[in-house]
Design a protein around this motif. Structure first.
Motif, mmCIF file in Angstrom:
data_model
loop_
_atom_site.group_PDB
_atom_site.id
_atom_site.type_symbol
_atom_site.label_atom_id
_atom_site.label_comp_id
_atom_site.label_asym_id
_atom_site.label_seq_id
_atom_site.Cartn_x
_atom_site.Cartn_y
_atom_site.Cartn_z
ATOM 1 N N CYS A 70 0.846 -1.194 0.000
ATOM 2 C CA CYS A 70 0.000 0.000 0.000
ATOM 3 C C CYS A 70 0.885 1.248 0.000
ATOM 4 O O CYS A 70 1.854 1.328 0.752
ATOM 5 C CB CYS A 70 -0.887 -0.022 1.244
ATOM 6 S SG CYS A 70 -1.781 1.508 1.561
ATOM 7 N N ARG A 72 0.214 4.047 1.145
ATOM 8 C CA ARG A 72 0.012 4.873 2.336
ATOM 9 C C ARG A 72 0.636 4.235 3.570
ATOM 10 O O ARG A 72 1.345 4.895 4.316
ATOM 11 C CB ARG A 72 -1.484 5.115 2.537
ATOM 12 C CG ARG A 72 -1.798 6.468 3.154
ATOM 13 C CD ARG A 72 -3.282 6.620 3.472
ATOM 14 N NE ARG A 72 -4.112 6.741 2.292
ATOM 15 C CZ ARG A 72 -5.250 6.065 2.117
ATOM 16 N NH1 ARG A 72 -5.665 5.216 3.018
ATOM 17 N NH2 ARG A 72 -5.965 6.231 1.028
ATOM 18 N N CYS A 73 0.351 2.926 3.814
ATOM 19 C CA CYS A 73 0.825 2.310 5.068
ATOM 20 C C CYS A 73 1.887 1.232 4.839
ATOM 21 O O CYS A 73 2.417 0.679 5.799
ATOM 22 C CB CYS A 73 -0.344 1.732 5.852
ATOM 23 S SG CYS A 73 -1.043 0.232 5.143
ATOM 24 N N HIS A 132 -5.054 1.079 0.291
ATOM 25 C CA HIS A 132 -6.211 0.447 0.913
ATOM 26 C C HIS A 132 -7.426 1.376 0.786
ATOM 27 O O HIS A 132 -7.259 2.589 0.639
ATOM 28 C CB HIS A 132 -5.951 0.240 2.412
ATOM 29 C CG HIS A 132 -5.024 -0.886 2.718
ATOM 30 N ND1 HIS A 132 -3.748 -0.669 3.186
ATOM 31 C CD2 HIS A 132 -5.188 -2.221 2.627
ATOM 32 C CE1 HIS A 132 -3.164 -1.848 3.384
ATOM 33 N NE2 HIS A 132 -4.012 -2.800 3.038
ATOM 34 N N CYS A 137 -6.196 1.071 6.254
ATOM 35 C CA CYS A 137 -4.746 0.996 6.418
ATOM 36 C C CYS A 137 -4.412 0.487 7.818
ATOM 37 O O CYS A 137 -5.190 0.663 8.752
ATOM 38 C CB CYS A 137 -4.120 2.362 6.176
ATOM 39 S SG CYS A 137 -3.983 2.744 4.433
HETATM 40 ZN ZN ZN Z 1 -2.726 0.974 3.578
#
Ligand code: ZN
Length: 185
Positions: A70, A72-73, A132, A137
């Motif tokens: 992902c 973001r995370c 996600h 996340c």
């Molecule tokens: Zn994520």
């Protein structure tokens, strides 16, 4: 690259006309191409092959779930891929390069391997941003990655609650004051 033999069509013995094939997509396909961005995947590729004297027209439909980190995370995130496309297989004595639409085989060949086409089609169908769904996340990872902003947020929240409480107090005071004034009159 033994895994890639699972995506072959032996067309030599086929009659002219339409033929249907189905290929299972598994982690092995992604492992074979050693793309560090893709951790695996599963799904199906359906091929409708139209055989004629001079060429093979393959209409390919792919439905797959691909596991990527992902954005973001950084945790594993499953992205659904839907792909529809056409691959034309032609024959030439010359060694010609595949250009994304036409794949060339030598006249004597009897099999076409779709592994690379299927893999590439999936990779090209991945969205630019791979994240996600909102709120899914990994919270622990998010906290670690955004610790600065998280602290800021808490501080802002605290300030907001404080001022809310204060303004509540002021309202009460104002109401009390108004009542007292009423009584005085
Ligand atoms: Zn994520």
């Amino acid at each position: 690259m033994e895994q890639l033999n699972d995506y072959k069509i032996a067309f030599r013995g086929l009659k002219s006309g339409d033929h249907a094939f189905e290929f299972a997509i598994s982690d092995a396909l992604f492992e074979a191409f050693e793309n560090p961005e893709v951790k695996g995947g599963s799904g199906v590729a359906r091929v409708r092959l139209d055989k004629s004297e001079t060429q093979l027209v393959c209409d390919v439909e792919i439905e797959a779930d691909v596991v990527v980190p992902c954005d973001r995370c950084l945790e594993d995130c499953t992205i659904a891929v839907d792909y529809e496309g056409r691959l034309v297989v032609k024959f030439s004595e010359e060694e010609l390069e595949y250009d994304g639409e036409v794949m060339w085989l030598f006249p004597g060949e009897s099999e076409v391997n779709l592994a690379h086409y299927i893999y590439e089609s999936i990779i090209l169908s991945l969205p630019y941003q791979r994240v996600h769904a909102e709120g899914e996340c990994d919270p622990a990872m998010m906290a670690r990655l955004t610790i600065g902003t998280e602290e800021e947020l808490q501080a802002i929240e605290q300030r907001a609650t404080q001022s809310e409480e204060q303004s509540g107090e002021w309202e009460k005071l104002a109401a009390l004051k108004a009542k007292m004034e009423e009584n005085e009159q």
